[in-house]
Design a protein around this motif. Sequence first.
Motif, PDB file in Angstrom:
ATOM      1  N   GLY A 121      11.518  -2.866   7.520  1.00 15.99           N
ATOM      2  CA  GLY A 121      10.510  -2.086   8.223  1.00 15.99           C
ATOM      3  C   GLY A 121       9.419  -1.585   7.286  1.00 15.99           C
ATOM      4  N   LEU A 122       9.796  -1.202   6.073  1.00 15.01           N
ATOM      5  CA  LEU A 122       8.809  -0.748   5.094  1.00 15.01           C
ATOM      6  C   LEU A 122       7.898  -1.901   4.665  1.00 15.01           C
ATOM      7  CD1 LEU A 122      11.140   1.501   2.884  1.00 15.01           C
ATOM      8  CD2 LEU A 122       9.500   2.255   4.622  1.00 15.01           C
ATOM      9  N   TRP A 123       8.503  -3.079   4.484  1.00 13.10           N
ATOM     10  CA  TRP A 123       7.699  -4.253   4.145  1.00 13.10           C
ATOM     11  C   TRP A 123       6.703  -4.568   5.253  1.00 13.10           C
ATOM     12  CZ3 TRP A 123       7.092  -9.259   6.138  1.00 13.10           C
ATOM     13  CH2 TRP A 123       6.474 -10.188   5.280  1.00 13.10           C
ATOM     14  N   MET A 124       7.161  -4.501   6.506  1.00 12.95           N
ATOM     15  CA  MET A 124       6.269  -4.760   7.636  1.00 12.95           C
ATOM     16  C   MET A 124       5.178  -3.694   7.740  1.00 12.95           C
ATOM     17  SD  MET A 124       6.581  -7.541   9.251  1.00 12.95           S
ATOM     18  CE  MET A 124       5.482  -7.017  10.577  1.00 12.95           C
ATOM     19  N   MET A 125       5.481  -2.468   7.373  1.00 12.78           N
ATOM     20  CA  MET A 125       4.495  -1.398   7.399  1.00 12.78           C
ATOM     21  C   MET A 125       3.332  -1.730   6.466  1.00 12.78           C
ATOM     22  SD  MET A 125       5.078   2.638   6.505  1.00 12.78           S
ATOM     23  CE  MET A 125       5.602   2.264   4.826  1.00 12.78           C
ATOM     24  N   VAL A 126       3.669  -2.176   5.243  1.00  6.78           N
ATOM     25  CA  VAL A 126       2.622  -2.526   4.283  1.00  6.78           C
ATOM     26  C   VAL A 126       1.861  -3.762   4.750  1.00  6.78           C
ATOM     27  CG1 VAL A 126       2.136  -3.131   1.880  1.00  6.78           C
ATOM     28  CG2 VAL A 126       3.975  -1.518   2.409  1.00  6.78           C
ATOM     29  N   ILE A 167      -4.323  -3.985  -9.758  1.00  3.81           N
ATOM     30  CA  ILE A 167      -3.601  -3.553  -8.556  1.00  3.81           C
ATOM     31  C   ILE A 167      -3.359  -4.730  -7.618  1.00  3.81           C
ATOM     32  CG2 ILE A 167      -3.654  -2.022  -6.557  1.00  3.81           C
ATOM     33  CD1 ILE A 167      -3.350  -0.534  -9.174  1.00  3.81           C
ATOM     34  N   VAL A 168      -4.351  -5.609  -7.502  1.00  2.00           N
ATOM     35  CA  VAL A 168      -4.193  -6.805  -6.658  1.00  2.00           C
ATOM     36  C   VAL A 168      -3.024  -7.645  -7.146  1.00  2.00           C
ATOM     37  CG1 VAL A 168      -5.264  -9.002  -6.010  1.00  2.00           C
ATOM     38  CG2 VAL A 168      -6.606  -6.897  -5.919  1.00  2.00           C
ATOM     39  N   THR A 169      -2.966  -7.874  -8.459  1.00  3.31           N
ATOM     40  CA  THR A 169      -1.873  -8.665  -9.046  1.00  3.31           C
ATOM     41  C   THR A 169      -0.535  -7.982  -8.836  1.00  3.31           C
ATOM     42  OG1 THR A 169      -3.428  -9.414 -10.750  1.00  3.31           O
ATOM     43  CG2 THR A 169      -1.089  -9.815 -11.144  1.00  3.31           C
ATOM     44  N   PHE A 170      -0.508  -6.686  -9.084  1.00  6.47           N
ATOM     45  CA  PHE A 170       0.700  -5.870  -8.910  1.00  6.47           C
ATOM     46  C   PHE A 170       1.219  -5.961  -7.474  1.00  6.47           C
ATOM     47  CE2 PHE A 170       2.062  -1.589  -7.449  1.00  6.47           C
ATOM     48  CZ  PHE A 170       3.235  -1.455  -8.163  1.00  6.47           C
ATOM     49  N   MET A 171       0.346  -5.792  -6.509  1.00  8.99           N
ATOM     50  CA  MET A 171       0.767  -5.822  -5.107  1.00  8.99           C
ATOM     51  C   MET A 171       1.174  -7.223  -4.677  1.00  8.99           C
ATOM     52  SD  MET A 171       0.858  -2.815  -3.886  1.00  8.99           S
ATOM     53  CE  MET A 171       1.115  -3.283  -2.166  1.00  8.99           C
ATOM     54  N   GLU A 172       0.445  -8.234  -5.147  1.00  7.81           N
ATOM     55  CA  GLU A 172       0.814  -9.613  -4.815  1.00  7.81           C
ATOM     56  C   GLU A 172       2.225  -9.916  -5.296  1.00  7.81           C
ATOM     57  OE1 GLU A 172      -0.305 -14.224  -6.012  1.00  7.81           O
ATOM     58  OE2 GLU A 172      -1.387 -12.565  -6.942  1.00  7.81           O
ATOM     59  N   TRP A 178       9.409  -9.131  -2.700  1.00 10.83           N
ATOM     60  CA  TRP A 178      10.068  -8.376  -1.628  1.00 10.83           C
ATOM     61  C   TRP A 178      10.247  -9.251  -0.394  1.00 10.83           C
ATOM     62  CZ3 TRP A 178       7.580  -3.183   0.439  1.00 10.83           C
ATOM     63  CH2 TRP A 178       8.538  -2.486   1.195  1.00 10.83           C
ATOM     64  N   GLY A 179       9.167  -9.896   0.034  1.00  9.49           N
ATOM     65  CA  GLY A 179       9.222 -10.717   1.249  1.00  9.49           C
ATOM     66  C   GLY A 179      10.172 -11.891   1.135  1.00  9.49           C
TER      67      GLY A 179
END
Length: 291
Positions: A121-126, A167-172, A178-179
């Motif tokens: 659910g947290l993954w889907m939230m992001v 930040i883009v690299t970090f989030m990617e 995670w996914g």
Amino acid sequence: MRTNNNLYIWRTIASFLLVLFAMPLGHALMILMEKFMNEGAMHVAGFAMGFVGLILVIIGVFVKGDTRQTLWGLFGGLLFWTGWVEFLFLYYARRYGVQPEIENGVVVTKPEYLIMPASFGLWMMVMTMYIFSTKNGCDFITWIQKVVFRSRRKVIAAQPMTRHTSIVTFMELNMMLWGLYLLLMFCYDKRFLGDHHPVTFLVGVGCLIGSFFMLHRQLRLASWGANIRMAIATVIVFWTPVEILGRINFFKEFWVEPEKYAWQMLVILMAFILLGVYLWFKGKQRKRAEQ
């Protein structure tokens, strides 16, 4: 190296291998810490590791140069994921007595990964935020926006977020790790599919084929920074069938026993460090050339 067909072969190989080597090294680091540190020290070290990763990512926001910002985001993201994601799952799994999944007397899934699906659910939230609020370079998110929003796509996602390459690299890195972990845990769960289910096999084949298409696109990225960021996606998708094949004992995952395969792990570590230093200086040279 640039060819006549505008294929950036060396950049793609170097970027791909840098990220690829990070996968077994991350696994090996966690295992070594579990085996050779007492529980209290291990969790403190894990938390400190995640904090250091976050600091590296933040530093990357303020450095100059696309390649260097990408590397700050990559290295910081790796430490963040290992320290504040995997080790925190491990901590709470142990604290509340979550049992591993055991088959024929062998642990096939560790407790921390068994509770990871609870974060879906947290993954889907992001992901909802990315899909409905951002215009970005992710082909997967862009495809969803085209399918869901169609003619209203430009109204819903009118402009990109403030873009910091680190930040883009970090989030990617973190969103993809995670996914894909969530996908694997779903496939391995016998209440849904199971690790020998045909759908699990198809997921592995699909990811393997998809990674080659992604690599084909990566070959055409001239920028070192863009190439490394594409390599993150390519390697994580490629690593999915590797995980599945290792799960069914198709080959020996030597990185899960790093103390027994020390020289192999040292070779990978040295190659990872050398590639990281090489790419760092490449980014520095480009920055000087632009000045």
